[in-house]
Design a protein around this motif. Sequence first.
Motif, PDB file in Angstrom:
ATOM      1  N   PRO A   1      55.737  77.563 -13.586  1.00  0.00           N
ATOM      2  CA  PRO A   1      54.305  77.259 -13.532  1.00  0.00           C
ATOM      3  C   PRO A   1      53.950  75.784 -13.328  1.00  0.00           C
ATOM      4  N   LEU A   2      54.915  74.894 -13.323  1.00  0.00           N
ATOM      5  CA  LEU A   2      54.573  73.468 -13.257  1.00  0.00           C
ATOM      6  C   LEU A   2      54.887  72.891 -11.878  1.00  0.00           C
ATOM      7  N   ASN A   3      53.962  72.067 -11.360  1.00  0.00           N
ATOM      8  CA  ASN A   3      54.135  71.458 -10.037  1.00  0.00           C
ATOM      9  C   ASN A   3      54.756  70.067 -10.198  1.00  0.00           C
ATOM     10  N   LEU A   4      55.963  69.903  -9.671  1.00  0.00           N
ATOM     11  CA  LEU A   4      56.672  68.616  -9.798  1.00  0.00           C
ATOM     12  C   LEU A   4      56.322  67.681  -8.639  1.00  0.00           C
ATOM     13  N   LEU A   5      55.940  66.461  -8.987  1.00  0.00           N
ATOM     14  CA  LEU A   5      55.751  65.405  -7.980  1.00  0.00           C
ATOM     15  C   LEU A   5      56.851  64.363  -8.141  1.00  0.00           C
ATOM     16  N   THR A   6      57.319  63.812  -7.014  1.00  0.00           N
ATOM     17  CA  THR A   6      58.414  62.844  -7.051  1.00  0.00           C
ATOM     18  C   THR A   6      58.050  61.594  -6.248  1.00  0.00           C
ATOM     19  N   PRO A   7      57.076  60.820  -6.725  1.00  0.00           N
ATOM     20  CA  PRO A   7      56.674  59.621  -5.980  1.00  0.00           C
ATOM     21  C   PRO A   7      57.727  58.519  -6.068  1.00  0.00           C
ATOM     22  N   LYS A   8      57.444  57.402  -5.438  1.00  0.00           N
ATOM     23  CA  LYS A   8      58.387  56.273  -5.421  1.00  0.00           C
ATOM     24  C   LYS A   8      58.446  55.590  -6.784  1.00  0.00           C
ATOM     25  N   SER A   9      59.607  55.031  -7.073  1.00  0.00           N
ATOM     26  CA  SER A   9      59.757  54.222  -8.282  1.00  0.00           C
ATOM     27  C   SER A   9      59.182  52.834  -8.042  1.00  0.00           C
ATOM     28  N   HIS A  10      58.697  52.221  -9.102  1.00  0.00           N
ATOM     29  CA  HIS A  10      58.150  50.867  -8.978  1.00  0.00           C
ATOM     30  C   HIS A  10      59.258  49.854  -8.676  1.00  0.00           C
ATOM     31  N   ALA A  11      60.397  50.008  -9.318  1.00  0.00           N
ATOM     32  CA  ALA A  11      61.428  48.965  -9.236  1.00  0.00           C
ATOM     33  C   ALA A  11      62.585  49.299  -8.296  1.00  0.00           C
ATOM     34  N   TYR A  12      62.611  50.506  -7.749  1.00  0.00           N
ATOM     35  CA  TYR A  12      63.641  50.831  -6.752  1.00  0.00           C
ATOM     36  C   TYR A  12      62.955  50.987  -5.404  1.00  0.00           C
ATOM     37  N   LEU A  13      63.743  50.864  -4.344  1.00  0.00           N
ATOM     38  CA  LEU A  13      63.225  51.082  -2.999  1.00  0.00           C
ATOM     39  C   LEU A  13      63.939  52.329  -2.501  1.00  0.00           C
ATOM     40  N   ASN A  14      63.287  53.469  -2.586  1.00  0.00           N
ATOM     41  CA  ASN A  14      63.970  54.744  -2.443  1.00  0.00           C
ATOM     42  C   ASN A  14      65.151  54.688  -3.425  1.00  0.00           C
ATOM     43  N   SER A  15      66.393  54.929  -2.989  1.00  0.00           N
ATOM     44  CA  SER A  15      67.447  54.821  -4.005  1.00  0.00           C
ATOM     45  C   SER A  15      68.089  53.433  -4.030  1.00  0.00           C
ATOM     46  N   SER A  16      67.667  52.567  -3.115  1.00  0.00           N
ATOM     47  CA  SER A  16      68.242  51.213  -3.100  1.00  0.00           C
ATOM     48  C   SER A  16      67.804  50.466  -4.359  1.00  0.00           C
ATOM     49  N   PHE A  17      68.672  49.644  -4.881  1.00  0.00           N
ATOM     50  CA  PHE A  17      68.492  48.872  -6.112  1.00  0.00           C
ATOM     51  C   PHE A  17      68.701  49.714  -7.372  1.00  0.00           C
ATOM     52  N   GLY A  18      68.948  51.020  -7.201  1.00  0.00           N
ATOM     53  CA  GLY A  18      69.146  51.885  -8.367  1.00  0.00           C
ATOM     54  C   GLY A  18      70.404  51.542  -9.153  1.00  0.00           C
ATOM     55  N   ASN A  19      71.278  50.725  -8.554  1.00  0.00           N
ATOM     56  CA  ASN A  19      72.531  50.356  -9.224  1.00  0.00           C
ATOM     57  C   ASN A  19      72.466  48.987  -9.885  1.00  0.00           C
ATOM     58  N   HIS A  20      71.324  48.308  -9.786  1.00  0.00           N
ATOM     59  CA  HIS A  20      71.271  46.944 -10.325  1.00  0.00           C
ATOM     60  C   HIS A  20      70.660  46.919 -11.717  1.00  0.00           C
ATOM     61  N   GLU A  21      71.327  46.180 -12.589  1.00  0.00           N
ATOM     62  CA  GLU A  21      70.933  46.145 -14.000  1.00  0.00           C
ATOM     63  C   GLU A  21      69.477  45.699 -14.171  1.00  0.00           C
TER      64      GLU A  21
ATOM     65  N   ASP B   1      44.429  61.056  -6.085  1.00  0.00           N
ATOM     66  CA  ASP B   1      45.839  61.205  -6.465  1.00  0.00           C
ATOM     67  C   ASP B   1      45.882  62.092  -7.699  1.00  0.00           C
ATOM     68  N   PRO B   2      46.778  63.081  -7.746  1.00  0.00           N
ATOM     69  CA  PRO B   2      46.860  63.908  -8.956  1.00  0.00           C
ATOM     70  C   PRO B   2      47.229  63.073 -10.194  1.00  0.00           C
ATOM     71  N   VAL B   3      47.837  61.908  -9.935  1.00  0.00           N
ATOM     72  CA  VAL B   3      48.373  61.093 -11.025  1.00  0.00           C
ATOM     73  C   VAL B   3      47.522  59.844 -11.210  1.00  0.00           C
ATOM     74  N   ARG B   4      47.296  59.473 -12.462  1.00  0.00           N
ATOM     75  CA  ARG B   4      46.606  58.217 -12.718  1.00  0.00           C
ATOM     76  C   ARG B   4      47.640  57.086 -12.606  1.00  0.00           C
ATOM     77  N   THR B   5      47.947  56.691 -11.397  1.00  0.00           N
ATOM     78  CA  THR B   5      48.930  55.639 -11.152  1.00  0.00           C
ATOM     79  C   THR B   5      48.337  54.290 -11.545  1.00  0.00           C
ATOM     80  N   ARG B   6      49.162  53.243 -11.470  1.00  0.00           N
ATOM     81  CA  ARG B   6      48.604  51.919 -11.757  1.00  0.00           C
ATOM     82  C   ARG B   6      47.523  51.572 -10.744  1.00  0.00           C
ATOM     83  N   THR B   7      47.649  52.085  -9.521  1.00  0.00           N
ATOM     84  CA  THR B   7      46.625  51.852  -8.497  1.00  0.00           C
ATOM     85  C   THR B   7      45.336  52.596  -8.860  1.00  0.00           C
ATOM     86  N   ALA B   8      45.494  53.856  -9.267  1.00  0.00           N
ATOM     87  CA  ALA B   8      44.318  54.655  -9.639  1.00  0.00           C
ATOM     88  C   ALA B   8      43.601  54.021 -10.827  1.00  0.00           C
ATOM     89  N   ALA B   9      44.386  53.521 -11.776  1.00  0.00           N
ATOM     90  CA  ALA B   9      43.787  52.933 -12.970  1.00  0.00           C
ATOM     91  C   ALA B   9      43.020  51.660 -12.626  1.00  0.00           C
TER      92      ALA B   9
END
Length: 715
Positions: free
Chosen positions: A598-618, A210-218
């Motif tokens: 020059p920068l490569n943007l990655l847009t993985p999933k959020s930990h606390a949202y499910l795609n955009s679902s739950f994005g409106n909850h406090e 993974d290009p990113v040191r995610t919590r899984t990678a760590a």
Amino acid sequence: MTIAPPEPTTATTVVRGACPHDCPDTCAMLVTVEDGRAVDVAGDPDHPYTAGGLCVKVNNYLDRVYDPGRVLFPMRRTGPKGSGRFERISWSDAVDEIATRLRGIVDEHGPEAVMPVSYLGTQGILNGLNVGDPFFAELGATVAERTYCDSGSCTAYAMTIGDTAGVDPESLVHSRFILIWACNIQSTNLHLWPYITEARKRGAKVVVVDPVRTRTAAAADQHIALRPGTDGALALAMAHVIIAEGLTDTDYVEHFTVGYPEFAERVEQYTPEWAETETGVPAETIRTLAREYAGAQPSVIRIGVAVERHAGGGQAVRALSCLPGLVGAWRKPGGGILQLPLWAFPVNWGAFMHPEMLTPGTRVINQYRLGSALAGEMDGPPLKALFVYNSNPVVVCPDQDKLVAGLQREDLFTVVSEQCMTDTADYADIVLPATTQLEQDDIMFSWGHLFVTYNHRSIAPLGEAVPNTEMFRRLAAAMGFDDPVFRRTDAEMIAEAFDWSHPHMQGITVESLQEQGWQRLNVPSPDEYAPHAEGGFPTGSGKVEFVASAAAGGNFVVPLFRQGSNDHQPGQPVDPLPHYIPPRENAAGDPSLSNRYPLNLLTPKSHAYLNSSFGNHEFHQKVQKEATLVIHPDDAAARGITEGAQVQVFNDRGRFTLVAKLDRTLLPGVVVSAMGAWRKHSRAGATLAAVNPTAFADLGNAPTFSDTLVEVEIA
Ligand SMILES: Nc1nc2c(c(=O)[nH]1)N[C@H]1C(S)=C(S)[C@@H](COP(=O)(O)OP(=O)(O)OC[C@H]3O[C@@H](n4cnc5c(=O)[nH]c(N)nc54)[C@H](O)[C@@H]3O)O[C@H]1N2
Ligand SMILES: Nc1nc2c(c(=O)[nH]1)N[C@H]1C(S)=C(S)[C@@H](COP(=O)(O)OP(=O)(O)OC[C@H]3O[C@@H](n4cnc5c(=O)[nH]c(N)nc54)[C@H](O)[C@@H]3O)O[C@H]1N2
Ligand SMILES: [Mo]
């Protein structure tokens, strides 16, 4: 057959349900109901995979069900599009208005001027992917291609090993080497992690690519950080080493694969030194990886969705799908490749898609190109009506600015069926209220384990919310559609959900599921599950196809990813041998672009949202925190960006504004922002979807989210 929903009662009852979300884990839920009100949701402790736990997203599901912002009644727009101003109307007024408008548009512009937009807000067989397909087929609407997720990966996988379930996730305890490739399991497939922990206890090594040191990678034994979109180079170089060093399982290769000599010749060029220049991973690391992967049997590769998301994503999955055959990993439980075990479920797709109802030759538009379609850039009639359900395209589709501009068109009639006022619902002319999983019956397959799960309705629908099934019954009646398919009850649909006579369904009936809540498919136990120990792949040859016979028919979109489709849809011819296709938006592909961006943007999933679902909850917002752009300190310093600074991320497609977060573990040249946060909560009225491209990957019309170049500056 009758379905008995739980009777309203004053006593406390526990009702068996299923998490509806688009996630591999499909948890078995227990809903506690008191006086008709749900008071608790919990994971079923008896379910082996759910193991008594839900997740940070769904633990608070009742906040979603009882959210004061729930859409509970049909509504008609009263303010300008996007203002979010609506008035309550009755269901009959809403349905009449929709039917009248749709008829008028069909009369004036033809049925292809109408397009459905949907995906997997719920994954239930009744209310999910295909619930609207017969309605829009009967109407003759533009066919929506829904290649949101894993379509390219599925094409590549099917080309190589067929639509097999692959490895049983529960068998991973037997794996000796676990290669997690572009999958952030601890956030996106949480319930798989205990099996990996158990395998490790038994001596397995866990490596994350993974290009990113995610919590899984760590949390893994080793993290291999490669440049985004170069997965094919790494996988092909592994094949090179395995072959060059004689690490193949020659007996397995001889009996259960086709095209080995051609494959061996093809990968000669893909040396570890060459791959180092592409991937940034040292050649020695690649050699060691290949040796360990081949040597520790059974080995397993868990591929995530991001492998497909760049120009050569399909071929990267092709190469990865070849590796287990090369080393004979399939011989034992816990060996092979784990992609989507959903193919093990004999879902009766035909009963829901009704492909025979489509008029041949109807225009197809990929939902990723909705912005362009609304701008009138497609052949055929202009789009005059959109019907959105189970999806929030403003957040999940690329080319956001164009999409929002299209949704603002005064001449566009937009209906959105929703549980809450999403960024998309704000642009609706009519909003229809949708039930949540607690208020509807459904039956679930899984794309992460081998259990069928039944969802009992546990509470009465709130307000005037209805399940998607009921919504389409009402709409079909208003449109005068008289095919019996439009009059099926939910119980009748449940009875049709599976091919119950399939061997995998032996011992499983509607009644047994209603009683028990969930059952494992009738397949060997995880300790014995090795479906390809002796070949038996569902490919043309019955073997692993290094040379893919299916490639002769060209690129295709597998069933599921196109509305109403149960056929492979062939496209451009494809080289039948795995090969490397570099990212599109890179220095080699387009130097003028990479100079400016020059920068490569990655847009993985959020930990606390499910795609955009739950994005409106406090609660979820608090856990997820404000959207950030993760950037390497060197890249930040070169731009005068400090921790917490407000930055703009931009390219020719658009721009969005958020807060910088410096992280030294990130590869220089890569920036990361998790997807899912809503546009209306953003700092400057745009999210990362504003910069994502609509270009497809090489196979299956997959998106190319990870193939996105940007520049970043202080805002
Ligand atoms: N918490 C949470 N869970 C979810 C979801 C969610 O939104 N939130 N969504 C669900 C859905 S719909 C899906 S499809 C699954 C997806 O689950 P995953 O397959 O885990 O998908 P992503 O998070 O998109 O990406 C996984 C990893 O791929 C990495 N990556 C990005 N580009 C590349 C690349 O070019 N090469 C490599 N090797 N790695 C790359 C990212 O850094 C990320 O860590 O998760 C499901 N579960
Ligand atoms: N940049 C970027 N974009 C991506 C991705 C990425 O990694 N990066 N990932 C892609 C992937 S993998 C996926 S799967 C897609 C997901 O795309 P979507 O499936 O559109 O996902 P959500 O954003 O969760 O939107 C689902 C909506 O359905 C609604 N809903 C839930 N249940 C019901 C119901 O029963 N009835 C009705 N009518 N509505 C309901 C929810 O409230 C929610 O608003 O996004 C894709 N977009
Ligand atoms: Mo997805």
